[in-house]
Each structure stands twice: as C-alpha cells, then as structure tokens.
Write a protein that holds these residues in place. Structure first.
Motif, mmCIF file in Angstrom:
data_model
loop_
_atom_site.group_PDB
_atom_site.id
_atom_site.type_symbol
_atom_site.label_atom_id
_atom_site.label_comp_id
_atom_site.label_asym_id
_atom_site.label_seq_id
_atom_site.Cartn_x
_atom_site.Cartn_y
_atom_site.Cartn_z
ATOM 1 N N ILE A 100 -7.239 -5.717 5.456
ATOM 2 C CA ILE A 100 -6.781 -5.452 6.682
ATOM 3 C C ILE A 100 -7.760 -4.259 7.106
ATOM 4 N N TYR A 101 -8.831 -4.330 8.242
ATOM 5 C CA TYR A 101 -9.694 -3.283 8.395
ATOM 6 C C TYR A 101 -9.152 -2.157 8.695
ATOM 7 N N LEU A 149 -7.660 3.503 6.791
ATOM 8 C CA LEU A 149 -6.287 4.658 6.666
ATOM 9 C C LEU A 149 -6.466 4.952 5.410
ATOM 10 N N ALA A 150 -6.487 4.129 4.355
ATOM 11 C CA ALA A 150 -6.369 4.393 2.945
ATOM 12 C C ALA A 150 -7.403 5.534 2.461
ATOM 13 N N LEU A 183 0.811 -1.241 0.073
ATOM 14 C CA LEU A 183 0.025 -0.014 -0.189
ATOM 15 C C LEU A 183 0.852 1.253 0.065
ATOM 16 N N VAL A 184 1.759 1.315 0.870
ATOM 17 C CA VAL A 184 2.960 2.324 0.774
ATOM 18 C C VAL A 184 3.520 2.580 -0.611
ATOM 19 N N GLU A 230 -7.165 8.991 0.931
ATOM 20 C CA GLU A 230 -7.712 9.822 -0.603
ATOM 21 C C GLU A 230 -8.374 11.006 -0.246
ATOM 22 N N ARG A 231 -9.103 11.248 0.906
ATOM 23 C CA ARG A 231 -9.706 12.377 1.127
ATOM 24 C C ARG A 231 -8.716 13.665 1.532
ATOM 25 N N LEU A 232 -7.785 13.374 2.333
ATOM 26 C CA LEU A 232 -6.730 14.244 2.672
ATOM 27 C C LEU A 232 -5.990 14.652 1.507
#
Length: 1001
Positions: free
Chosen positions: A427-428, A433-434, A407-408, A438-440
């Motif tokens: 992984i919940y 966090l992902a 993911l990183v 996206e919003r940030l």
C-alpha cells in the motif's frame, strides 16, 4: 471470524463515517414515519382519558367534603347554646372548664348526643370535641379533656343502642353514662404531657387561628387537617374541625368530624383509572400548586413503589402530559400523572393557603401500552436495517486494515537499536510511513543518548527510567540505582522483569505518611555514615508507558524535619507540645485503637513552680521544669508519650499494656524518681521535684480521648485539693457528684460576668382605689442549673459572692424599671420594690455610679429587707443612710416567716411591711391567721406603716384582707409577673370598689 476493533484504529476511521451515513439514512426514514405524529396522538388520547377521570373523581370528593362531611353549623350552634345554659346556671365556668372534672364532665355529657347525631347525619367515621381555654403556644403542654367517638362503618345501618360505636377519648365518669364500648386505644383525656406528644393538627391549627384572629367567625376558621393517628392507635384519619367561640369571643375548644383513611380510600376507587387496576390515586396537601409535602392517602399499585415526600408535581395543567422518573435501588420507572386541586376553602379564609390536590398515577408502560406496540414494530424494522448495514461495513474494513495491523506488530516487536527494516504492505501510503519510522528510530536513539548524558552531568544525584506496558525492553540511566545507594548494578543488561524486582525490594523503605499521588518518598539507611538518605521518585503514565525520575532530596528533607521538630517540640524540655500531643493521640484513637489495649492518661502539675518563679526568678523555674521532665523520661519507657501542655502541666500517655498494674508500677517508679531528685536554689536550700496528678483509664473510664483528658484533669484537681504531691485515679462516682457543683459555680460566674439575669415585674395594688401603686422587681434566670433566685442566692452565699449579686440586682432591676418608665408604660410616681441583702454593701465607687445614672428615680426605690439574714448593726446603719440620701423608703419582706420579725421591725422603722404569703394563704378559712394580721395592721397603722398582703390568689382572700383594713395588695389575683408590663392585665378598680361595698356595707 473474530474481528477486534481498537479505539483510534484504521478500522475505526473507516467504520465511523460509513456508520454515520447509514444512521443518516435511517434518521430520514424514521423522521418520515414519525412526522405524521400518530404515536404522539395515541399517547395524548390516553392521557386525556386519565385527566377526565381525575376531574370527575375530584368533583365527587369535593362535593362530599364541602357539602356533606363538613356541615357542622347546626351542631356548633347547639353546643354553644348548651354552654350558655350551663354558664347561666352556674354549673360551669370558663376559668376551670378545661381542668375541673365536674365541670367538663357535665358539659361533655350534655353535648354527647349532639356529637353522635352529627356523626350519623354527616355519615362520617367519627366526631370529636376538645376543651381548652389557654393559648397553646404558652406554657408547657397539658392534657386536655374532650370526647372522641368513632363509627368505622358509617355506611351500615345505625344501631339504636349505639353498639356500632366506640369511645376513643372520654372521661371515665362519662363512659359509664354513655353506655358505649371503649376502644383498645381509649384514654380518659387527650394526652399531650405524657412523652411530650405534639398537639393534634385538628386541635392546634383552628384553635390557635381563633386566638390569633379575634373577631373572625368560626366558619372562616374551619380546617381540613392532614393525616394523624391518635396516641395508642394505628388507624390514620383526616379531620375537619372548627374553633368553639362563645358570644363574647372566648375560644373554649374545637369541634370536628373525622374521616378515616380506610373509609376515604373507598371514595377513591383506583380501579377506575385504567384497566387491570394498574393506576393509583394520591390525595395530598401543600402550600402551593405542588404535591408532595403532606400526603393524606395513597391507594393503588403505587403505594409500595413510590414515595412523594421530596417530589413536586405541577397541578391543574391540561396542556402538558406530566410525568416523574422514579429511581430506586431495585427499579427505575416513569409514572405519568394528572393533578387536580380541590376547591375546599374560599380565597379570603384563614387556611386558604392549604391546597388539597387529587393526583392519579399510571406507569408509562400501562398508559401508553397501545402506542408502544406500534412503536416497537417500527424499532424492529430500523434495528434490522442497521445490523445488516454494519455487518457489511465490518467485512470491508477488516480486509482493508489487515496488512496495516501486520506492520504495526512488526514495529512493536522490534528493538529500538536504530537498525531495523519493515516489510512492505504493497500500500503506497503505508510503505512511505514505514520508511519515515525507520529514519525516526535512528534520530530517537541519538536524542536518548544526549538526554542520558545531561542527567549524568547534573550536580545532584538524579536518575530516570522508561518502561513500556507491552514491551520487555526498558530504558534506564546509568546512575539511576546510585541515587538509592545501590552500586555495581549494570543497567544495560536489565530487562523489565529484573528492574521491577529491584524496585520491589526497595518498597520496604517507602515512607507511607509522606507519599502523594504520583510520587514515592524513600528513607534508605546508609550504614557507613549511620544516617539516612531520602529519595523522591516521581512517576507518570503516558501513551502505554511509565516514565520515572528519582532524585536525592536528603538535604531538603533534613531541613523540613528540623522545622517540624521546632513546630512540635517544646523548646525548653524537648518533649512534644500541646498541638503535637493532640495530633498524635487523635491518630492513635482514630486509626490505631487496637494498639491501645490498656492505656492511661496521667495529667500532672508541678507543685512548687510558682513559688520558685516568684522567689528566685524564672531561670530557676526553668531548671525545675527541666529536672521534672528528665525524671519523667528516665522513669518511663521510650514509647511513652510525654507532652508539655502549659507552663506547669504535663500529659503522660501510657498505652499497649495488658493490665493496669503494669502502668501503676511505672507511675510509682516515676514518683520515686522525682522524690530522689532535687535542685539547689540560690539560698543554698534544695527543692525536691514534686508533682500532683490524676489518672484516667482506657477503656475502663471511657473510650474517647476528650473525656479521658477531662477525667484526668478532674482526678488531678482532686489530688491537689486533698493532698499535694500525690497522683489520684479517677473516681466516676465522685465526678458525677461534684460535676453539678462545678457547673453551678461556672454558671454563677457566668451570670455575674455577663450579667445574665432579667427582671419581671409584678404589680402592687392600692387596696382603696385599685390603681397600681408600685411594681416589685423579681429576678429570673435562663441558666440550666441556677434557674431560680433561691438557687442563685444559695450558691452565691456559699461562694462568698452575695455582694456581686447585690450589685447586679440593683443595677439590672433599675435598668429594666427605668426602661418601662421612659417608654411611658409606668406612671411617674410609681415606686419599685427591689429585694436587697441586708448585710451586703456596695463600694463607694459603685454607689456613686448608680446615683449618677438613676438620680431622677432614686426617690422611687423601696429596698426590701428580708428577715432571713442576720443584720450587723454597722451594715444596717450604712444601708439605711443610703436609702435616706435617696429620699427612698424601706420595706420588710416576708414578715412572719423568720426568727426575729419583731426585732427587725423595731430596728428598721420601715415604711412598708409585707406579710408572708404563707400567712395570707387561705386566711378567710383560718381564724388564727386573721388575728395575727389584725394585730400587725393595728400596730402598723398607729406608726404610719403601710401593710402589704403578699400571695393573694383568690377573691375570698382579697375580700378578707380588705375588710381587715389592708393597705396594699400583691399576688396572682392582682397580676402575674411579666417581663413586659403591658402584658399584665391589671383592671381591679371596679372589683375593688365592689369588694369595699361588700365588706363595709
């Protein structure tokens, strides 16, 4: 499988707590193993064995040094008895024992067998005796006579013929009588004067202790010295020595024994410390219970690895296992040691402060070898457990963090355009966090746009950028390159590579001297305005990214440059001033010396400036200065450094040339330009620009700019003193010749201005009673060149400053004399003889001041008039009237040494006549001198004049002049001059009475 672990990663967060748990378990296990203290007990036992061996060896060494080697009582008594016999027979005398070869040869020969017997009896490697009767802290170093005998192997059977002995020190005459071989380092005396060799400790320490502590017996002044080597020899040794003190308390030398370092090393068998000869003994001296100041001996494996000069070691501590860490460029090791202090001195003797300490050293690995073997086995077991546990932790952590790392990487390679999606990791918590990232991203793009807009609206030209280390994309404000006067660059299409290429092209405009950490200053030319734009770019590195801000600072830099110009440039001539010149030339000589090549410093002085200022005013003087500088600029290349140092002095520095001739042509051109330029003065006359100067060459005359300035100054001084309007080159020969004269003049001025003379006083003795009749004040100086009164008076006469010396002499001599008088060191009727220059008079104001200060003592003053000066009658009368007003008396000094002794005697009518010491010297051997003195005494007594015999140095001279009826006595025999009158030993009453009895009965 290759696992990479980064700081603050998720894997790190998993590894750390699990590793801590494993370590806690291992710590509990290790604590259980070591809680019994078996390892420490093993180490303590090894250290106790070391301490026992040091204690035993200390006892052996202490016994040898106290009971056997230092037993010199019998020899001291024998030597003193020999001295007493020789004194009673008149063979020797204390006053000349250490400087008369016949006397000290006789004494040394008489005690030589006793010295050899002492060496044999005490089983030492040498014995010595050094003769001296003077305080070693007073006067210059002097060679000393004595005897020094060596036997390098005292354990061998002694030779009946003394063939096993060697002479290290003995007079030449004595070596022929003793029939002992001379060592290669033999000297006829103990040499201290040559090469200013320091007095050996075995000689200096006990002798000075006896001088400073009269009444203490020699046994309480015995001294064990630290290591020394004789001059010309390389064999180290220690010594035990005692002062030689006669029955009346006179100290006339030292006597002692020597223990060579090689012989002493045999008494410290380091192989006994630990097996395989791995230990070392160190014997040292210190003032406290610490070792490391004066090391006497170091034997064993430690010798090549350890220096104790700056290490302090605690001694006599059996409760602690002491150690030191030895650090070196080649190794780092720990040495354990045990120290024991030797009991060599009683607590109340003079050298009780010296503690002799024996220390044994053993490397940690060698001392605790067995204990370390046990420890290593335990360490191996612990390490194996840790490795197995960590491998399991790594495998588990890798499986957990693999989807997170994926993911990183996705986030890292995405463009921040506010429109990107991240793949789920199943992984919940991570998937939540992902979504937040996206919003940030969208919010961040909006904020960046707002920030760029604010920068664009700023009143001053500002631009910014942001670059990531691991990304190709960058952020740049639209007007960033306009700040650098670069227009037409579209920042939206630039990537990191192209952006850095543009910045690299701008590096040519960076001002290196103006930069600071985190900031560059650019000086960019603006062709259309024929000026420059100054840009400050600040940058910083944060979280793997570079952030920069560029700002147009042209206006503030122009103001700063103007301030710097006002600081560094002379306001009248617009050339650099003194401070700026020194800064520029210092920079050239410090960092750019290769640019100098052939260089010259010209120091010039405007010849007519003072006359113009005094006659026509400073406005015309300023015009004259400006015209001169205009000529200097016009005649010299632009890179020539021209500076105004003071009102009429200038420096011109030429550098970067291939030969002197190139610079000489420029100097000649400058002189020609000046001679063709004039200024018109108010009286309608013209004044030609004229300078005098001096040239010093680099690197021919010197390579330091301080000397270059000094030499140019001297060359200019030469030019001004010979012929104004010329420029002279520096001449080293003349400089060296005149430097001493210039320094002498400077010292004379310093003496006069700061009154840097002192007065010693020599007694003048009544030849009838032996009492002190008067003191003569004798001038002394501590200056480097003008050390004697003759030097001072000679230069003062050339410089026409004799009157200042006359004033200084009168005031300073009376100041010192009255200080002794008020302190009660001189009786109230004692007179003071003061040397006076006959043809020099003080001013009325000075005479009034002198009389006011010393009114109650004026009648005690006796000015001494020398016959070397021709006295003008008018001056003579004035000086006699001064003394008459004081109720004082006149003396003629050095009578018989000049050309007009009789005339001066008749004209002055003195109360005292001092006969020159050349006439008095050896008067008992010269009949002609006797007749001269008899005639003078007869003439003087008829007219009520007292006669003083100067320069008396021996009893025969005193006896002779007393028999001739002399009135007063002066000389070294009566007392040497001293600044402290209490130090003058005047005790001649009985001696004078005895001489009178001898002369007249």
């Amino acid at each position: 499988m290759m696992i990479k672990i980064k700081k603050n990663s998720i894997m790190t967060k998993i590894l750390l707590p699990m590793t801590v748990i494993i370590l806690i378990q291992l710590a509990v296990l290790t604590g259980i193993i070591y809680s019994g203290g078996v390892i420490e007990q093993l180490k303590r036992s090894s250290y106790d064995v070391l301490s026992e061996r040091v204690e035993a060896r200390t006892g052996y060494l202490e016994n040898d040094m106290n009971s056997r080697w230092s037993d010199v009582e019998l020899t001291v008594n024998t030597v003193n008895q020999t001295l007493k016999t020789l004194l009673s027979e008149g063979i020797i005398d204390f006053d000349s024992l250490d400087n008369d070869p016949e006397e000290y040869n006789a004494f040394l020969e008489a005690v030589s067998n006793d010295m050899i017997l002492l060496m044999r009896r005490n089983s030492v490697t040498g014995t010595f005796i050094v003769l001296n009767t003077q305080d070693l802290d007073k006067g210059e170093k002097q060679n000393k006579p004595g005897l020094y005998i060596r036997d390098l192997d005292p354990s061998a059977t002694p030779s009946v013929m003394n063939t096993d002995l060697m002479l290290e020190r003995a007079p030449t005459a004595l070596t022929k009588k003793l029939d002992i071989s001379l060592d290669s380092s033999w000297r006829p005396q103990f040499e201290f004067l040559k090469n200013n060799v320091s007095y050996y400790p075995f000689f200096y320490e006990p002798f000075q202790a006896a001088i400073k502590s009269p009444g203490i017996g020699y046994k309480d002044l015995g001294y064990w010295s630290h290591t020394y080597t004789l001059c010309g020899d390389n064999r180290g040794a220690i010594a035990y020595s005692v002062p030689l003190i006669y029955d009346d308390g006179t100290v006339y030398g030292v006597l002692g024994i020597e223990i060579s370092i090689d012989f002493l090393a045999k008494q410290l068998p380091y192989d006994e410390i630990i097996h395989d000869k791995k230990g070392s003994y160190v014997l040292g001296i210190t003032d406290t219970h610490y070792l490391g100041y004066n090391n006497v001996l170091c034997s064993g494996t430690l010798l090549s690895r350890l220096k104790l000069d700056n290490i302090k070691l605690t001694a006599d501590d059996t409760n602690t296992m002491n150690y030191i860490d030895i650090k070196n460029s080649k190794f780092h090791e720990r040495q354990y040691y045990y120290s024991k202090t030797l009991d060599l001195y009683n607590s109340n003797v003079y050298f009780a402060r010296d503690n002799w300490t024996l220390t044994a050293f053993v490397k940690e690995n060698d001392l605790f070898e067995f204990a370390d073997k046990i420890s290593r086995l335990l360490y191996i077991a612990i390490i194996a457990t840790v490795v197995a546990g960590m491998c399991g932790v790594l495998v588990i952590s890798y499986n957990v963090t693999k989807p997170i790392s994926k993911l990183v990487d996705h986030v890292k390679n995405s463009k921040p355009d506010g429109n990107f999606a991240l793949e789920p990791t199943q992984i919940y918590e991570i998937d939540r966090l992902a979504d937040a990232i996206e919003r940030l991203s969208v919010d961040l793009m909006e904020d960046s746009t707002k920030f760029a807009t604010i920068i664009e609206m700023a009143s001053s030209k500002i631009g910014g950028f942001e670059i990531w280390d691991d990304r190709e994309t960058i952020f740049i404000t639209d007007r960033f390159f306009e700040v650098f006067n670069l227009n037409g660059i579209d920042t939206r299409i630039l990537n990191k590579t192209s952006f850095l290429e543009i910045l690299s092209a701008l590096e040519q405009y960076i001002e290196p001297e103006e930069n600071r950490e985190g900031e560059y200053l650019f000086k960019i030319p603006v062709e259309e305005e024929e000026s420059y734009r100054w840009v400050s770019m600040k940058y910083a590195n944060q979280w793997n990214k570079w952030i920069g801000l560029a700002e147009d600072v042209t206006e503030s830099m122009m103001q700063l440059k103007m301030m710097q110009h006002e600081r560094d440039y002379d306001y009248l001539t617009d050339i650099v001033n003194r401070r700026a010149f020194y800064r520029i030339i210092n920079r050239l000589f410090e960092s750019n010396r290769s640019e100098l090549k052939v260089a010259a410093l010209v120091m010039v002085d405007l010849d007519n400036l003072k006359r113009i200022n005094d006659t026509f005013g400073h406005a015309y003087g300023d015009t004259y200065i400006q015209k001169a500088v205009e000529c200097m600029k016009k005649a010299n290349p632009k890179e020539t450094i021209i500076a105004r140092i003071s009102g009429d002095e200038f420096f011109i520095f030429y550098y970067g040339y291939d030969s002197k001739d190139e610079i000489r042509r420029l100097i000649a051109k400058m002189q020609s330009t000046m001679s063709n330029n004039k200024i018109i003065l108010p009286d309608a006359t013209s004044c030609e620009v004229c300078v005098s100067g001096g040239v010093a060459w680099y690197p021919y005359d010197c390579e330091e700019y301080e000397k270059l300035i000094r030499y140019a100054d001297f060359a200019m001084y030469t030019a001004k003193s010979q012929h104004k309007g010329t420029i002279k080159e520096f001449n080293l020969t003349r400089f060296q010749k005149e430097e001493t004269i210039l320094l002498g003049k400077k010292e004379l001025n310093t003496i006069i201005e700061k009154q840097l003379i002192i007065y010693h006083f020599q007694p003048i003795i009544d030849a009838q009673t032996g009492e002190v009749f008067a003191y003569e004040a004798l001038m002394r100086s501590n200056m480097e060149i003008l050390r004697t009164p003759y030097d001072i008076l000679t230069l003062a006469r050339k410089e026409f400053k004799l009157r200042e010396i006359e004033r200084l002499t009168l005031f300073k001599a009376m100041e010192a004399f009255c200080g002794h008088m008020r302190a009660g060191r001189i009786h109230k009727d004692c007179k003071v003889f003061i040397n006076s220059i006959p043809n020099q008079l003080l001013t009325l104001e000075e005479i009034t001041s002198f009389e006011s200060i010393y009114r109650e003592y004026l009648h005690l003053i006796v000015p001494e008039m020398t016959e070397e000066e021709r006295v003008v009658d008018k001056l003579k009368t004035a000086k006699l009237n001064e003394v008459k007003n004081w109720s004082g008396e006149i003396a003629i000094d050095d009578f018989g040494s000049g050309y007009n002794s009789q005339a001066l005697l008749l004209s002055l009518s003195p109360k005292y006549v001092k006969i020159d010491m050349e006439i008095i010297h050896d008067i008992h051997k010269d009949l002609n001198k006797e007749k001269i003195v008899e005639s003078l005494i007869s003439y003087a007594h008829e007219r009520g004049i007292l006669v003083v015999a100067e320069g008396l140095e021996c009893e025969e001279e005193v006896e002779k002049v007393i028999s001739m009826g002399i009135d007063l006595l002066q000389g070294y025999y009566c007392g040497r001059p001293s600044i402290d009158i209490t130090n003058i030993n005047v005790n001649l009453k009985n001696k004078i009475a005895s001489l009178h009895h001898t002369c007249f009965n």
